[in-house]
Every structure is written in structure tokens, then in C-alpha cells.
Design a protein around this motif. Structure first.
Motif, PDB file in Angstrom:
ATOM      1  N   MET A 209       0.834  -1.202   0.000  1.00 46.98           N
ATOM      2  CA  MET A 209       0.000   0.000   0.000  1.00 46.98           C
ATOM      3  C   MET A 209       0.867   1.250   0.000  1.00 46.98           C
ATOM      4  SD  MET A 209      -2.949   1.130   2.729  1.00 46.98           S
ATOM      5  CE  MET A 209      -1.808   1.395   4.056  1.00 46.98           C
ATOM      6  N   VAL A 210       0.394   2.263  -0.701  1.00 46.06           N
ATOM      7  CA  VAL A 210       1.094   3.528  -0.802  1.00 46.06           C
ATOM      8  C   VAL A 210       0.066   4.653  -0.790  1.00 46.06           C
ATOM      9  CG1 VAL A 210       1.105   3.499  -3.326  1.00 46.06           C
ATOM     10  CG2 VAL A 210       2.881   4.746  -2.121  1.00 46.06           C
ATOM     11  N   GLY A 211       0.407   5.801  -0.218  1.00 40.97           N
ATOM     12  CA  GLY A 211      -0.448   6.975  -0.313  1.00 40.97           C
ATOM     13  C   GLY A 211      -0.963   7.505   1.004  1.00 40.97           C
ATOM     14  N   ALA A 212      -1.476   8.725   0.940  1.00 40.18           N
ATOM     15  CA  ALA A 212      -1.944   9.449   2.124  1.00 40.18           C
ATOM     16  C   ALA A 212      -3.465   9.515   2.213  1.00 40.18           C
ATOM     17  CB  ALA A 212      -1.359  10.862   2.117  1.00 40.18           C
ATOM     18  N   SER A 213      -4.153   8.569   1.592  1.00 38.94           N
ATOM     19  CA  SER A 213      -5.617   8.587   1.645  1.00 38.94           C
ATOM     20  C   SER A 213      -6.119   8.464   3.077  1.00 38.94           C
ATOM     21  CB  SER A 213      -6.192   7.456   0.791  1.00 38.94           C
ATOM     22  OG  SER A 213      -5.812   7.617  -0.547  1.00 38.94           O
ATOM     23  N   GLY A 214      -5.482   7.651   3.882  1.00 34.27           N
ATOM     24  CA  GLY A 214      -5.875   7.525   5.286  1.00 34.27           C
ATOM     25  C   GLY A 214      -5.713   8.844   6.029  1.00 34.27           C
ATOM     26  N   ILE A 215      -4.648   9.588   5.715  1.00 34.02           N
ATOM     27  CA  ILE A 215      -4.420  10.899   6.338  1.00 34.02           C
ATOM     28  C   ILE A 215      -5.514  11.872   5.892  1.00 34.02           C
ATOM     29  CG2 ILE A 215      -2.814  12.849   6.537  1.00 34.02           C
ATOM     30  CD1 ILE A 215      -1.821  10.146   7.803  1.00 34.02           C
ATOM     31  N   ALA A 216      -5.812  11.871   4.596  1.00 36.77           N
ATOM     32  CA  ALA A 216      -6.851  12.764   4.077  1.00 36.77           C
ATOM     33  C   ALA A 216      -8.191  12.485   4.760  1.00 36.77           C
ATOM     34  CB  ALA A 216      -6.976  12.604   2.559  1.00 36.77           C
ATOM     35  N   PHE A 217      -8.550  11.217   4.896  1.00 36.17           N
ATOM     36  CA  PHE A 217      -9.831  10.898   5.502  1.00 36.17           C
ATOM     37  C   PHE A 217      -9.824  11.094   7.015  1.00 36.17           C
ATOM     38  CE2 PHE A 217     -10.352   8.827   1.353  1.00 36.17           C
ATOM     39  CZ  PHE A 217     -11.494   9.505   0.964  1.00 36.17           C
ATOM     40  N   MET A 218      -8.661  10.966   7.641  1.00 36.54           N
ATOM     41  CA  MET A 218      -8.559  11.322   9.059  1.00 36.54           C
ATOM     42  C   MET A 218      -8.886  12.805   9.216  1.00 36.54           C
ATOM     43  SD  MET A 218      -6.168  13.109  11.211  1.00 36.54           S
ATOM     44  CE  MET A 218      -4.558  12.974  10.493  1.00 36.54           C
ATOM     45  N   MET A 219      -8.336  13.626   8.318  1.00 31.03           N
ATOM     46  CA  MET A 219      -8.576  15.068   8.392  1.00 31.03           C
ATOM     47  C   MET A 219     -10.028  15.425   8.093  1.00 31.03           C
ATOM     48  SD  MET A 219      -5.184  16.738   6.714  1.00 31.03           S
ATOM     49  CE  MET A 219      -3.633  16.760   7.616  1.00 31.03           C
ATOM     50  N   ILE A 220     -10.644  14.709   7.163  1.00 29.02           N
ATOM     51  CA  ILE A 220     -12.048  14.978   6.826  1.00 29.02           C
ATOM     52  C   ILE A 220     -12.928  14.774   8.057  1.00 29.02           C
ATOM     53  CG2 ILE A 220     -14.044  14.096   5.535  1.00 29.02           C
ATOM     54  CD1 ILE A 220     -12.033  13.517   3.216  1.00 29.02           C
ATOM     55  N   LEU A 221     -12.775  13.642   8.716  1.00 22.39           N
ATOM     56  CA  LEU A 221     -13.636  13.365   9.879  1.00 22.39           C
ATOM     57  C   LEU A 221     -13.242  14.214  11.083  1.00 22.39           C
ATOM     58  CD1 LEU A 221     -14.386   9.575   9.582  1.00 22.39           C
ATOM     59  CD2 LEU A 221     -15.812  11.507   9.013  1.00 22.39           C
ATOM     60  N   LEU A 222     -11.949  14.441  11.276  1.00 26.67           N
ATOM     61  CA  LEU A 222     -11.509  15.274  12.391  1.00 26.67           C
ATOM     62  C   LEU A 222     -12.020  16.699  12.244  1.00 26.67           C
ATOM     63  CD1 LEU A 222      -9.844  15.555  14.982  1.00 26.67           C
ATOM     64  CD2 LEU A 222      -7.834  15.972  13.548  1.00 26.67           C
ATOM     65  N   SER A 223     -12.065  17.204  11.019  1.00 24.34           N
ATOM     66  CA  SER A 223     -12.516  18.588  10.808  1.00 24.34           C
ATOM     67  C   SER A 223     -13.979  18.781  11.198  1.00 24.34           C
ATOM     68  CB  SER A 223     -12.281  19.016   9.369  1.00 24.34           C
ATOM     69  OG  SER A 223     -13.129  18.308   8.508  1.00 24.34           O
ATOM     70  N   SER A 224     -14.765  17.734  11.136  1.00 24.81           N
ATOM     71  CA  SER A 224     -16.172  17.880  11.523  1.00 24.81           C
ATOM     72  C   SER A 224     -16.322  17.999  13.037  1.00 24.81           C
ATOM     73  CB  SER A 224     -17.011  16.719  10.987  1.00 24.81           C
ATOM     74  OG  SER A 224     -16.629  15.514  11.587  1.00 24.81           O
ATOM     75  N   PHE A 225     -15.250  17.780  13.780  1.00 25.16           N
ATOM     76  CA  PHE A 225     -15.275  17.916  15.237  1.00 25.16           C
ATOM     77  C   PHE A 225     -14.825  19.289  15.719  1.00 25.16           C
ATOM     78  CE2 PHE A 225     -15.431  13.287  15.637  1.00 25.16           C
ATOM     79  CZ  PHE A 225     -16.264  13.165  16.733  1.00 25.16           C
ATOM     80  N   THR A 226     -14.469  20.187  14.826  1.00 18.21           N
ATOM     81  CA  THR A 226     -13.892  21.456  15.266  1.00 18.21           C
ATOM     82  C   THR A 226     -14.842  22.283  16.122  1.00 18.21           C
ATOM     83  OG1 THR A 226     -14.490  22.474  13.169  1.00 18.21           O
ATOM     84  CG2 THR A 226     -12.244  21.636  13.372  1.00 18.21           C
ATOM     85  N   ALA A 227     -16.133  22.079  16.015  1.00 17.52           N
ATOM     86  CA  ALA A 227     -17.088  22.861  16.802  1.00 17.52           C
ATOM     87  C   ALA A 227     -17.714  22.040  17.928  1.00 17.52           C
ATOM     88  CB  ALA A 227     -18.182  23.402  15.891  1.00 17.52           C
TER      89      ALA A 227
END
Length: 191
Positions: free
Chosen positions: A126-144
């Protein structure tokens, strides 16, 4: 008559973790394509499970390093640009909210989890930062988020995201959708 003061604009390296991560990923793909063919396969691809063609070897120290570095390597420009579009959009907001050291820990933890899941359960490297991108997507919904409340936006993003990944996993076996889901779960836990 008053003289107008000229405003000088300067470019600021505003999100050092996000920008450095992105620049390193771009540099690695450029080097791999134009100077050091095989660089990504050698140092930035996490192996598959034991017994597979490119299997994780317990006695190989480089395989442990690859558990973290695979997020910097990408298969092609579409793969890289797809990931960077999310990382460059969300990373600076998360870096401002949680701080650069915490974002490094979250990226490292997500890399280890997604790499570990691949090594334990999947034969393909496996190669790539897709897991990082999706971690950021879900984490960003917690900002509030506040105490004792779960944002409806988080629940909607989570359901849509996990549903899409599960449906897509049936259609395309060349993409590690489990890494996407693992990254998203990391983002949810961090939140």
C-alpha cells in the motif's frame, strides 16, 4: 493630498506540518518519475501481510520505517493530487486548531494504524496518504464540538463516508478502502 501607502503582501509558510508533508510528497513523486525510479516502491510502500508477494518481514528494520513513510509515497499524480486537495484544504485549519506537534502525532498515528492494518490483513502493498486525508475529513467535523454533544455534521459525514467506502470496496479492489476507513476512524477518535 495624502500619499497612499503601498501595502506589501508576503507569502507566509502558515501551516508548516501540512505544507512540509505536501512538499515532500510532491518531491518524492518527482524524484521517482524523473531521477530515482523505484524510490517509492523501495522506501515509501508498506508491504502486505506475511506470505504475500511483497510481505512484511519482521527482521527487516526498513519494513518498520515503511509503516510510517508509506503516506508520503503515491502511485501517480492523480493519486497525489486527490489526497493533497483534502490535506491542503483541511490541514491548515486542523493545524491551527490543534497545533503543529499534535498534528504530527495524529498523522504519525494514522500512518501506523493504516500501515499496520495493511500488514496484518492484506496481501497487496500500500502507498499513499488517503488515510491521512480521511482522518482530516472526519476530524474537521469535530472542530465545533462541545461537551456532551455530537455534531450532526460529523454523523452525516461519517455515515456518507463509511457507506461510500464500503460500497466502493466491492467495485474496485485496487484501492485500499480499508485504509481510508481506518484513517477516518483515527480522525473520529482524535476528535
Amino acid at each position: 493630498m495624502a500619499k497612499k501607502k503601498k501595502v506589501k503582501l508576503k507569502i507566509v509558510y502558515n501551516a508548516p506540518v501540512t505544507l512540509t508533508f505536501s512538499l515532500v510528497a510532491v518531491l518524492l513523486l518527482v524524484l521517482n518519475q524523473f531521477a530515482l525510479n523505484g524510490l517509492i516502491d523501495t522506501f515509501f510502500t508498506v508491504p502486505g501481510k506475511i506470505g504475500s508477494e511483497m510481505a512484511f518481514t519482521v527482521s527487516n528494520p526498513l519494513d518498520y520505517v515503511r509503516l510510517f513513510t508509506h503516506v508520503l509515497g503515491h502511485g501517480d499524480w492523480n493519486h497525489l493530487l486527490g489526497n493533497l486537495s483534502f490535506i491542503l484544504l483541511l490541514g491548515p485549519l486542523l493545524e491551527e486548531r490543534y497545533g503543529s506537534p499534535m498534528l504530527v502525532r495524529m498523522i504519525s498515528s494514522t500512518a501506523l494504524v493504516t500501515g499496520g492494518v495493511n500488514v496484518c490483513f492484506f496481501a497487496r502493498p500500500m502507498v499513499g496518504a488517503s488515510g491521512i486525508a480521511f482522518m482530516m475529513i472526519l476530524l474537521s467535523s469535530f472542530t465545533a464540538i462541545s461537551k456532551h454533544q455530537i455534531p450532526l455534521t460529523f454523523l452525516l459525514v461519517f455515515v456518507l463516508y463509511v457507506g461510500r467506502e464500503l460500497a466502493s470496496s466491492v467495485l474496485d479492489e485496487n484501492v485500499s478502502y480499508v485504509a481510508h476507513i481506518a484513517g477516518g476512524l483515527c480522525g473520529s477518535l482524535f476528535g
